[in-house]
Write a protein that holds these residues in place. Structure first.
Motif, PDB file in Angstrom:
ATOM      1  N   ILE A 194       0.834  -1.198   0.000  1.00 20.07           N
ATOM      2  CA  ILE A 194       0.000   0.000   0.000  1.00 20.07           C
ATOM      3  C   ILE A 194       0.871   1.251   0.000  1.00 20.07           C
ATOM      4  CG2 ILE A 194      -1.669   1.325   1.356  1.00 20.07           C
ATOM      5  CD1 ILE A 194      -2.929  -1.298   2.209  1.00 20.07           C
ATOM      6  N   VAL A 195       1.976   1.208   0.753  1.00 23.40           N
ATOM      7  CA  VAL A 195       2.917   2.335   0.757  1.00 23.40           C
ATOM      8  C   VAL A 195       3.407   2.633  -0.655  1.00 23.40           C
ATOM      9  CG1 VAL A 195       5.240   3.065   1.464  1.00 23.40           C
ATOM     10  CG2 VAL A 195       3.691   2.021   3.135  1.00 23.40           C
ATOM     11  N   ILE A 196       3.806   1.580  -1.367  1.00 23.22           N
ATOM     12  CA  ILE A 196       4.332   1.756  -2.726  1.00 23.22           C
ATOM     13  C   ILE A 196       3.253   2.273  -3.665  1.00 23.22           C
ATOM     14  CG2 ILE A 196       5.279   0.528  -4.718  1.00 23.22           C
ATOM     15  CD1 ILE A 196       6.672  -1.349  -2.721  1.00 23.22           C
ATOM     16  N   GLU A 197       2.058   1.690  -3.581  1.00 17.70           N
ATOM     17  CA  GLU A 197       0.977   2.079  -4.469  1.00 17.70           C
ATOM     18  C   GLU A 197       0.563   3.537  -4.238  1.00 17.70           C
ATOM     19  OE1 GLU A 197      -2.111   1.791  -7.364  1.00 17.70           O
ATOM     20  OE2 GLU A 197      -0.190   0.792  -7.023  1.00 17.70           O
ATOM     21  N   LEU A 198       0.425   3.924  -2.981  1.00 15.91           N
ATOM     22  CA  LEU A 198       0.075   5.315  -2.686  1.00 15.91           C
ATOM     23  C   LEU A 198       1.210   6.254  -3.098  1.00 15.91           C
ATOM     24  CD1 LEU A 198      -1.572   4.944   0.850  1.00 15.91           C
ATOM     25  CD2 LEU A 198      -2.748   5.367  -1.308  1.00 15.91           C
ATOM     26  N   GLY A 199       2.430   5.839  -2.814  1.00 11.19           N
ATOM     27  CA  GLY A 199       3.575   6.701  -3.087  1.00 11.19           C
ATOM     28  C   GLY A 199       3.746   7.040  -4.552  1.00 11.19           C
ATOM     29  N   ARG A 200       3.357   6.133  -5.431  1.00 13.66           N
ATOM     30  CA  ARG A 200       3.536   6.417  -6.856  1.00 13.66           C
ATOM     31  C   ARG A 200       2.351   7.176  -7.451  1.00 13.66           C
ATOM     32  NH1 ARG A 200       1.600   2.930 -10.874  1.00 13.66           N
ATOM     33  NH2 ARG A 200       0.108   1.360 -10.147  1.00 13.66           N
ATOM     34  N   LYS A 201       1.308   7.409  -6.650  1.00 14.20           N
ATOM     35  CA  LYS A 201       0.140   8.134  -7.149  1.00 14.20           C
ATOM     36  C   LYS A 201      -0.205   9.340  -6.291  1.00 14.20           C
ATOM     37  CE  LYS A 201      -2.029   4.255  -9.581  1.00 14.20           C
ATOM     38  NZ  LYS A 201      -3.252   3.427  -9.717  1.00 14.20           N
ATOM     39  N   ILE A 202       0.833   9.969  -5.738  1.00 13.31           N
ATOM     40  CA  ILE A 202       0.691  11.256  -5.073  1.00 13.31           C
ATOM     41  C   ILE A 202       1.414  12.279  -5.934  1.00 13.31           C
ATOM     42  CG2 ILE A 202       1.364  12.624  -3.058  1.00 13.31           C
ATOM     43  CD1 ILE A 202       1.026  10.137  -1.341  1.00 13.31           C
ATOM     44  N   VAL A 229       1.222   8.010   5.103  1.00 13.95           N
ATOM     45  CA  VAL A 229       1.896   7.994   6.408  1.00 13.95           C
ATOM     46  C   VAL A 229       1.305   6.899   7.292  1.00 13.95           C
ATOM     47  CG1 VAL A 229       2.301   9.301   8.529  1.00 13.95           C
ATOM     48  CG2 VAL A 229       2.558  10.416   6.304  1.00 13.95           C
ATOM     49  N   LEU A 230      -0.004   6.722   7.255  1.00 16.46           N
ATOM     50  CA  LEU A 230      -0.654   5.670   8.044  1.00 16.46           C
ATOM     51  C   LEU A 230      -0.183   4.287   7.594  1.00 16.46           C
ATOM     52  CD1 LEU A 230      -2.741   5.053  10.246  1.00 16.46           C
ATOM     53  CD2 LEU A 230      -4.495   5.011   8.462  1.00 16.46           C
ATOM     54  N   ALA A 231      -0.029   4.092   6.278  1.00 18.23           N
ATOM     55  CA  ALA A 231       0.456   2.806   5.765  1.00 18.23           C
ATOM     56  C   ALA A 231       1.903   2.555   6.200  1.00 18.23           C
ATOM     57  CB  ALA A 231       0.340   2.768   4.244  1.00 18.23           C
ATOM     58  N   LEU A 232       2.711   3.610   6.203  1.00 18.62           N
ATOM     59  CA  LEU A 232       4.081   3.477   6.710  1.00 18.62           C
ATOM     60  C   LEU A 232       4.070   3.036   8.171  1.00 18.62           C
ATOM     61  CD1 LEU A 232       5.691   6.731   5.244  1.00 18.62           C
ATOM     62  CD2 LEU A 232       6.365   4.407   4.643  1.00 18.62           C
ATOM     63  N   SER A 233       3.210   3.652   8.951  1.00 19.63           N
ATOM     64  CA  SER A 233       3.136   3.337  10.385  1.00 19.63           C
ATOM     65  C   SER A 233       2.676   1.903  10.611  1.00 19.63           C
ATOM     66  CB  SER A 233       2.192   4.314  11.080  1.00 19.63           C
ATOM     67  OG  SER A 233       2.602   5.648  10.881  1.00 19.63           O
ATOM     68  N   ALA A 234       1.691   1.455   9.838  1.00 24.36           N
ATOM     69  CA  ALA A 234       1.209   0.077   9.966  1.00 24.36           C
ATOM     70  C   ALA A 234       2.295  -0.916   9.568  1.00 24.36           C
ATOM     71  CB  ALA A 234      -0.038  -0.115   9.107  1.00 24.36           C
ATOM     72  N   THR A 235       3.051  -0.567   8.534  1.00 25.96           N
ATOM     73  CA  THR A 235       4.158  -1.433   8.119  1.00 25.96           C
ATOM     74  C   THR A 235       5.190  -1.534   9.235  1.00 25.96           C
ATOM     75  OG1 THR A 235       3.851  -0.704   5.834  1.00 25.96           O
ATOM     76  CG2 THR A 235       5.891  -1.858   6.340  1.00 25.96           C
ATOM     77  N   LEU A 236       5.504  -0.399   9.848  1.00 28.72           N
ATOM     78  CA  LEU A 236       6.476  -0.387  10.945  1.00 28.72           C
ATOM     79  C   LEU A 236       6.000  -1.266  12.094  1.00 28.72           C
ATOM     80  CD1 LEU A 236       8.890   0.578  12.572  1.00 28.72           C
ATOM     81  CD2 LEU A 236       7.683   2.727  13.010  1.00 28.72           C
ATOM     82  N   ALA A 237       4.729  -1.181  12.452  1.00 31.41           N
ATOM     83  CA  ALA A 237       4.203  -1.985  13.547  1.00 31.41           C
ATOM     84  C   ALA A 237       4.329  -3.482  13.247  1.00 31.41           C
ATOM     85  CB  ALA A 237       2.745  -1.618  13.802  1.00 31.41           C
ATOM     86  N   CYS A 238       3.979  -3.869  12.022  1.00 37.96           N
ATOM     87  CA  CYS A 238       4.070  -5.286  11.652  1.00 37.96           C
ATOM     88  C   CYS A 238       5.523  -5.737  11.551  1.00 37.96           C
ATOM     89  CB  CYS A 238       3.357  -5.532  10.323  1.00 37.96           C
ATOM     90  SG  CYS A 238       1.576  -5.295  10.402  1.00 37.96           S
ATOM     91  N   LEU A 258      13.454   6.184  11.909  1.00 34.26           N
ATOM     92  CA  LEU A 258      14.181   7.325  11.353  1.00 34.26           C
ATOM     93  C   LEU A 258      13.662   7.671   9.954  1.00 34.26           C
ATOM     94  CD1 LEU A 258      17.855   6.553  12.464  1.00 34.26           C
ATOM     95  CD2 LEU A 258      16.384   8.419  13.268  1.00 34.26           C
ATOM     96  N   ILE A 259      13.428   6.647   9.139  1.00 26.17           N
ATOM     97  CA  ILE A 259      12.899   6.898   7.794  1.00 26.17           C
ATOM     98  C   ILE A 259      11.482   7.455   7.878  1.00 26.17           C
ATOM     99  CG2 ILE A 259      12.359   5.854   5.556  1.00 26.17           C
ATOM    100  CD1 ILE A 259      14.491   3.757   6.133  1.00 26.17           C
ATOM    101  N   LEU A 260      10.710   6.975   8.842  1.00 25.01           N
ATOM    102  CA  LEU A 260       9.349   7.483   9.023  1.00 25.01           C
ATOM    103  C   LEU A 260       9.374   8.971   9.382  1.00 25.01           C
ATOM    104  CD1 LEU A 260       6.306   7.058   9.177  1.00 25.01           C
ATOM    105  CD2 LEU A 260       6.602   6.227  11.525  1.00 25.01           C
ATOM    106  N   LEU A 261      10.323   9.377  10.210  1.00 20.38           N
ATOM    107  CA  LEU A 261      10.438  10.795  10.561  1.00 20.38           C
ATOM    108  C   LEU A 261      10.751  11.631   9.317  1.00 20.38           C
ATOM    109  CD1 LEU A 261      12.396  10.663  13.949  1.00 20.38           C
ATOM    110  CD2 LEU A 261      10.004  11.291  13.597  1.00 20.38           C
ATOM    111  N   ALA A 262      11.654  11.120   8.466  1.00 17.83           N
ATOM    112  CA  ALA A 262      11.972  11.828   7.224  1.00 17.83           C
ATOM    113  C   ALA A 262      10.748  11.882   6.314  1.00 17.83           C
ATOM    114  CB  ALA A 262      13.136  11.133   6.513  1.00 17.83           C
ATOM    115  N   ALA A 263       9.965  10.798   6.307  1.00 13.06           N
ATOM    116  CA  ALA A 263       8.743  10.763   5.494  1.00 13.06           C
ATOM    117  C   ALA A 263       7.731  11.779   6.005  1.00 13.06           C
ATOM    118  CB  ALA A 263       8.141   9.362   5.517  1.00 13.06           C
TER     119      ALA A 263
END
Length: 305
Positions: A194-202, A229-238, A258-263
């Motif tokens: 989901i992160v990748i899919e959203l990221g390429r369509k923003i 950002v929510l998808a990044l956070s969910a990925t981090l949790a998993c 750290l990458i999430l903070l940059a994001a």
């Protein structure tokens, strides 16, 4: 303009629609991490080269087939709104792409049989879901009217591909069942998709194209970026859950945090004042995130004492 002929056509096609230099490292990290994580979760030695090679080649072909399926699904819209793409401009034909997709499936079957015939039913499961996706689950218009449902139903193929790649280790090794913690790993793959899919369509407003339904158009800029950002956070949790099983929670969580903070910084800059071309940074950030995720779960543990 010079005419592109012969093998050059396919070089141009892959450069525009399936760039191996960009996708190859990500898919290699994805497939190696899947096999490696499975072995780590079993408390076994790293997977043999044959298992990694089959996981990588099969995954690469899966993602190529997904691209080819998109060419068929988007053919009408591409002809109307995006005539510069390879198919509508006549560089390659849908019939040629169909033959490549079928040849890829045959190769996947051969690889599965060669490594372990017990992989073949799992391969068939991915094919069945892929086939349903290609037909938009026979409810195309209903899905198109519901972007969120469209997103998650199509992203479910990611954990299926990932699970198959892990099976190149645990199933071939004779384990009676998937190792403990694998659920966290494939869940991370789902959210990362989901992160990748959203990221390429923003996209910034200046970069939007007529007929292209980006998430910034469909949901609005704030909701699209917030979902990313929510998808990044969910990925981090998993990923943290998966890392706990193999004892690298601190390392993986710290790097991804750290990458999430940059994001988050990127997201805030984009929302404050999107500029032309700025949307590409989300795609780049998603790629960096993906590499960190899979290297952290599948490669880093092999390097730590």
């Amino acid at each position: 303009m010079a005419t592109v002929t012969g093998g050059n056509r396919w070089w141009v096609y892959q450069r525009e629609r399936f760039p191996l230099l960009a996708h190859g490292p990500l898919i290699l990290a994805f497939s190696f991490s899947a096999a490696s994580y499975s072995a780590l979760a079993r408390g076994a030695a790293p997977p043999p080269l044959a298992a990694v090679a089959v996981a990588f080649a099969t995954s690469l072909l899966f993602f190529l087939q997904l691209r080819i399926a998109d060419e068929f699904k988007d053919a009408e819209e591409d002809a109307r709104y995006r005539p510069y793409r390879p198919v509508p401009r006549g560089l390659v034909t849908l019939a040629e792409l169909r033959r490549i997709g079928v040849a890829g499936a045959v190769l996947q079957l051969v690889l599965a049989f060669a490594l372990d015939p017990r992989l073949m039913p799992l391969l068939a499961v991915v094919w069945v879901y892929f086939g349903l996706m290609s037909r938009e689950f026979f409810v195309r218009e209903w899905l198109k009217a519901r972007p969120f449902t469209y997103l998650w139903t199509h992203m479910l193929v990611m954990p299926l591909i990932d699970f198959y790649a892990t099976a190149c280790d645990w199933l071939v090794a004779g384990a009676g069942a998937p190792p403990r913690g694998l659920g966290w790993f494939v869940a991370a793959s789902f959210f990362n998709g989901i992160v990748i899919e959203l990221g390429r369509k923003i996209r910034a407003p200046e970069d939007e194209e007529e007929g292209v339904e980006t998430y910034t158009v469909v949901w609005g800029r704030a909701k699209a970026v917030g979902a990313w950002v929510l998808a990044l956070s969910a990925t981090l949790a998993c990923a943290a859950g998966a890392a706990a099983v193999i004892g690298v929670t601190l390392w993986v969580s710290a790097v991804l945090a750290l990458i999430l903070l940059a994001a988050l910084a990127l997201a805030m800059r984009f929302l404050a004042g999107p500029r032309r071309g700025m949307g590409r940074r989300f795609e780049t950030a998603s790629g960096v995130w993906t590499l960190a995720l899979y290297l952290g779960l599948g490669v880093l543990p092999l390097l730590l004492p």
